[in-house]
Design an enzyme around this catalytic site. Structure first.
Site, PDB file in Angstrom:
ATOM      1  N   GLY A 130      46.602  35.996  40.855  1.00 47.31           N
ATOM      2  CA  GLY A 130      46.544  35.073  39.720  1.00 47.31           C
ATOM      3  C   GLY A 130      45.119  34.691  39.360  1.00 47.31           C
ATOM      4  N   TYR A 131      44.419  35.611  38.750  1.00 48.17           N
ATOM      5  CA  TYR A 131      43.043  35.351  38.303  1.00 48.17           C
ATOM      6  C   TYR A 131      43.006  35.125  36.781  1.00 48.17           C
ATOM      7  CZ  TYR A 131      40.604  36.983  42.621  1.00 48.17           C
ATOM      8  OH  TYR A 131      40.103  37.150  43.882  1.00 48.17           O
ATOM      9  N   SER A 164      50.219  41.290  37.503  1.00 51.34           N
ATOM     10  CA  SER A 164      51.020  42.465  37.848  1.00 51.34           C
ATOM     11  C   SER A 164      52.048  42.118  38.920  1.00 51.34           C
ATOM     12  CB  SER A 164      50.127  43.593  38.374  1.00 51.34           C
ATOM     13  OG  SER A 164      49.233  43.999  37.382  1.00 51.34           O
ATOM     14  N   GLU A 247      38.800  45.240  45.857  1.00 49.60           N
ATOM     15  CA  GLU A 247      39.576  45.920  44.820  1.00 49.60           C
ATOM     16  C   GLU A 247      38.816  47.126  44.283  1.00 49.60           C
ATOM     17  OE1 GLU A 247      42.204  44.697  40.961  1.00 49.60           O
ATOM     18  OE2 GLU A 247      40.588  43.352  41.526  1.00 49.60           O
ATOM     19  N   SER A 364      36.630  45.819  32.798  1.00 50.00           N
ATOM     20  CA  SER A 364      36.620  46.766  31.667  1.00 50.00           C
ATOM     21  C   SER A 364      35.370  47.645  31.717  1.00 50.00           C
ATOM     22  CB  SER A 364      36.662  45.988  30.344  1.00 50.00           C
ATOM     23  OG  SER A 364      35.417  45.368  30.135  1.00 50.00           O
ATOM     24  N   GLU A 366      33.076  48.070  29.525  1.00 44.75           N
ATOM     25  CA  GLU A 366      31.842  47.425  29.056  1.00 44.75           C
ATOM     26  C   GLU A 366      31.213  46.587  30.171  1.00 44.75           C
ATOM     27  OE1 GLU A 366      34.713  47.523  27.396  1.00 44.75           O
ATOM     28  OE2 GLU A 366      34.119  48.827  25.733  1.00 44.75           O
TER      29      GLU A 366
HETATM   30  C1  FAD Z   1      47.570  46.964  33.591  1.00 44.88           C
HETATM   31  C2  FAD Z   1      46.838  45.692  33.868  1.00 44.88           C
HETATM   32  C3  FAD Z   1      47.120  44.967  35.023  1.00 44.88           C
HETATM   33  C4  FAD Z   1      46.445  43.768  35.284  1.00 44.88           C
HETATM   34  N1  FAD Z   1      46.805  43.053  36.409  1.00 44.88           N
HETATM   35  C5  FAD Z   1      46.206  41.856  36.650  1.00 44.88           C
HETATM   36  C6  FAD Z   1      46.619  41.039  37.764  1.00 44.88           C
HETATM   37  O1  FAD Z   1      47.506  41.422  38.540  1.00 44.88           O
HETATM   38  N2  FAD Z   1      46.030  39.839  37.943  1.00 44.88           N
HETATM   39  C7  FAD Z   1      45.040  39.387  37.118  1.00 44.88           C
HETATM   40  O2  FAD Z   1      44.522  38.295  37.364  1.00 44.88           O
HETATM   41  N3  FAD Z   1      44.639  40.125  36.033  1.00 44.88           N
HETATM   42  C8  FAD Z   1      45.201  41.336  35.789  1.00 44.88           C
HETATM   43  N4  FAD Z   1      44.825  42.092  34.685  1.00 44.88           N
HETATM   44  C9  FAD Z   1      43.836  41.516  33.756  1.00 44.88           C
HETATM   45  C10 FAD Z   1      42.488  42.210  33.741  1.00 44.88           C
HETATM   46  O3  FAD Z   1      41.745  41.853  34.872  1.00 44.88           O
HETATM   47  C11 FAD Z   1      41.805  41.808  32.417  1.00 44.88           C
HETATM   48  O4  FAD Z   1      42.545  42.394  31.380  1.00 44.88           O
HETATM   49  C12 FAD Z   1      40.371  42.259  32.340  1.00 44.88           C
HETATM   50  O5  FAD Z   1      39.577  41.572  33.266  1.00 44.88           O
HETATM   51  C13 FAD Z   1      39.790  42.056  30.921  1.00 44.88           C
HETATM   52  O6  FAD Z   1      39.971  40.747  30.516  1.00 44.88           O
HETATM   53  P1  FAD Z   1      40.685  40.401  29.123  1.00 44.88           P
HETATM   54  O7  FAD Z   1      41.945  41.199  29.027  1.00 44.88           O
HETATM   55  O8  FAD Z   1      40.765  38.943  29.003  1.00 44.88           O
HETATM   56  O9  FAD Z   1      39.708  40.985  28.005  1.00 44.88           O
HETATM   57  P2  FAD Z   1      38.383  40.294  27.475  1.00 44.88           P
HETATM   58  O10 FAD Z   1      37.558  39.839  28.619  1.00 44.88           O
HETATM   59  O11 FAD Z   1      38.733  39.303  26.431  1.00 44.88           O
HETATM   60  O12 FAD Z   1      37.663  41.529  26.808  1.00 44.88           O
HETATM   61  C14 FAD Z   1      37.996  42.026  25.508  1.00 44.88           C
HETATM   62  C15 FAD Z   1      36.998  43.113  25.155  1.00 44.88           C
HETATM   63  O13 FAD Z   1      35.662  42.554  25.106  1.00 44.88           O
HETATM   64  C16 FAD Z   1      34.800  43.259  25.986  1.00 44.88           C
HETATM   65  N5  FAD Z   1      33.864  42.330  26.612  1.00 44.88           N
HETATM   66  C17 FAD Z   1      34.165  41.150  27.226  1.00 44.88           C
HETATM   67  N6  FAD Z   1      33.048  40.577  27.716  1.00 44.88           N
HETATM   68  C18 FAD Z   1      32.022  41.409  27.427  1.00 44.88           C
HETATM   69  C19 FAD Z   1      30.618  41.385  27.681  1.00 44.88           C
HETATM   70  N7  FAD Z   1      30.051  40.353  28.354  1.00 44.88           N
HETATM   71  N8  FAD Z   1      29.863  42.411  27.240  1.00 44.88           N
HETATM   72  C20 FAD Z   1      30.420  43.456  26.562  1.00 44.88           C
HETATM   73  N9  FAD Z   1      31.751  43.534  26.294  1.00 44.88           N
HETATM   74  C21 FAD Z   1      32.541  42.535  26.720  1.00 44.88           C
HETATM   75  C22 FAD Z   1      35.710  43.877  27.022  1.00 44.88           C
HETATM   76  O14 FAD Z   1      35.128  45.020  27.624  1.00 44.88           O
HETATM   77  C23 FAD Z   1      36.931  44.233  26.209  1.00 44.88           C
HETATM   78  O15 FAD Z   1      36.732  45.454  25.537  1.00 44.88           O
HETATM   79  C24 FAD Z   1      45.460  43.295  34.391  1.00 44.88           C
HETATM   80  C25 FAD Z   1      45.169  44.034  33.238  1.00 44.88           C
HETATM   81  C26 FAD Z   1      45.842  45.208  32.969  1.00 44.88           C
HETATM   82  C27 FAD Z   1      45.499  45.958  31.721  1.00 44.88           C
END
Ligand code: FAD
Length: 381
Positions: A130-131, A164, A247, A364, A366
């Site tokens: 739960g992050y 997840s 991880e 991600s 980026e």
């Molecule tokens: C299949 C799947 C399973 C997951 N499981 C878990 C889980 O079990 N527990 C959990 O806690 N999370 C989970 N996640 C979440 C995952 O960790 C986040 O989706 C990820 O960290 C990106 O955060 P966000 O989705 O909020 O996107 P955002 O952080 O909002 O990013 C949106 C876009 O902006 C870009 N961006 C953001 N900041 C910057 C920067 N500083 N510079 C350049 N570009 C930037 C990103 O690269 C991305 O393209 C899961 C995600 C997926 C897809």
């Protein structure tokens, strides 16, 4: 990485055990589960995972004093590779066994070891992470879920997302703000929270693939014992980062055996459909094969984990490779790729759709580029 005679004996032991045990009630589970396919046979995979545990194949890398087998990194690689070669079902216990377990071993109290490690190892309690929150993904320090002590219990309120397997989990490790008014990485705590209670609501999120592997999790005055904090209260950021470092670490070698299976099956499909006669498709298949070799060599070279940014390079390499494979699969499948219905087309469509997630979760692309630029190349932030 060099394998000794002892390692090769271990390899035979793993191979023979899997061969002898992926039979009977478990035979039909071969290939089930994994990213994008977690909905497949969860109960059967849980039973299989418990069977693995009973035979001592969980907690392989955990030290013996914590109930593990304390095997070397080489033997862990062997286990993951043989496991994937046998097409054994995806383990359902990965979050507990590979993320929380090692975090607790390094940072937990003796009481936490005693309470939580045995059921993780026996796969009788499943965990989720739960992050992420709607306003805190890449920017994890923006976590807004809050928790406060009320007598002998933490009371937690907030909204987690993309969690997840929360719907299958008994417990969740939650990053929460425990110091009112604190900002960014300060004042956070790493709490262990039971999921089966009135204050927790789990709401599935349907993905592109049509299945729901992750969830929104709402904590509305959910409770956990005051002792269920890992590290000191307020020190959660450090502990959360430690889990993330795990991880992004090893365990990737088995995944690549799965990738190789996908690629060889795709080459077979290209032969069958005649797509292999297209020189551009042949070229992309050959490049994918080369890419896979590069990933394997790099992954082996990165296993010692000495330079953190190298894990980011590996993440970018494999996630882009896999996403590209999904696109190639659609081109090989041709018109059948866009028609739903057959098991064959479903498989490649699911790969194409789910692999979009690869460049997002676990940090991600980026964000990985930023880490490589600053820590690898020494560029300014
Ligand atoms: C299949 C799947 C399973 C997951 N499981 C878990 C889980 O079990 N527990 C959990 O806690 N999370 C989970 N996640 C979440 C995952 O960790 C986040 O989706 C990820 O960290 C990106 O955060 P966000 O989705 O909020 O996107 P955002 O952080 O909002 O990013 C949106 C876009 O902006 C870009 N961006 C953001 N900041 C910057 C920067 N500083 N510079 C350049 N570009 C930037 C990103 O690269 C991305 O393209 C899961 C995600 C997926 C897809």
């Amino acid at each position: 990485m060099r394998f000794t005679a002892q390692d090769e004996n271990f390899r035979s032991e793993v191979r023979e055990w899997l061969e002898a045990n992926l039979t009977g009630e478990f035979a039909g589970l071969r290939g089930a589960g994994g990213p994008g396919r977690e909905h497949e046979a969860p109960e059967g995979r849980l039973a299989w995972n418990q069977h693995l545990a009973a035979a001592g194949w969980t907690g392989l890398g955990w030290p013996a004093e914590h109930g593990g087998r304390g095997v070397t990194l080489e033997q862990q690689v062997i286990f993951y590779e043989e496991y994937a070669k046998a097409n054994a079902p995806a383990r359902i216990s990965i979050v507990g066994e590979e993320l929380l377990g090692p975090t607790l071993i390094a940072h937990g109290t003796p009481e936490q070891h005693q309470r939580f490690l045995p059921p993780i190892k026996a796969v009788t309690e499943l965990w989720c992470q739960g992050y992420s929150e709607p306003g805190a993904g890449s920017d994890l320090a923006a976590v807004a879920t809050r928790a406060a002590l009320d007598g002998r219990e933490w009371v937690i309120t907030g909204h987690k997302i993309w969690t997840s397997l929360a719907h299958l989990s008994d417990w969740c490790f939650v990053l929460a703000r425990t110091e009112a008014g604190s900002r960014r990485a300060t004042g956070l705590s790493y709490l262990l929270v039971p999921m089966d209670q009135p204050g927790v609501t789990i709401s599935p999120i349907k993905q592109l693939t049509g299945t729901a592997e992750f969830n929104e999790v709402f904590f509305d005055e959910a409770r956990t014992d005051a002792a269920n904090v890992v590290g000191a209260p307020g020190d959660g950021w450090r502990i959360a980062k430690a889990t993330l470092a795990i991880e992004r670490g090893a365990a990737m070698l088995g995944q690549q055996v799965g990738f190789r299976r996908e690629l060889t099956d795709l080459a077979e499909l290209a032969r069958k459909t005649g797509a292999a006669r297209d020189p551009l498709i042949r070229d992309r298949l050959a490049r994918a094969w080369i890419g896979l070799h590069v990933i394997r060599v790099y992954a082996l070279d990165t296993l010692d984990g000495t330079e953190e940014y190298r894990a980011s390079v590996l993440k970018v390499l494999w996630s882009r490779w896999h996403r590209d494979l999904g696109e190639l699969a659609m081109d090989v499948a041709g018109v059948n790729g866009v028609v739903p219905g057959t098991a064959e087309s479903d498989r490649w469509q699911r790969l194409f759709l789910f692999s979009r997630a690869d460049t997002i979760y676990g940090g991600s692309d980026e964000i990985q580029h930023d880490i490589i630029a600053t820590r690898g190349l020494g560029l300014p932030r």
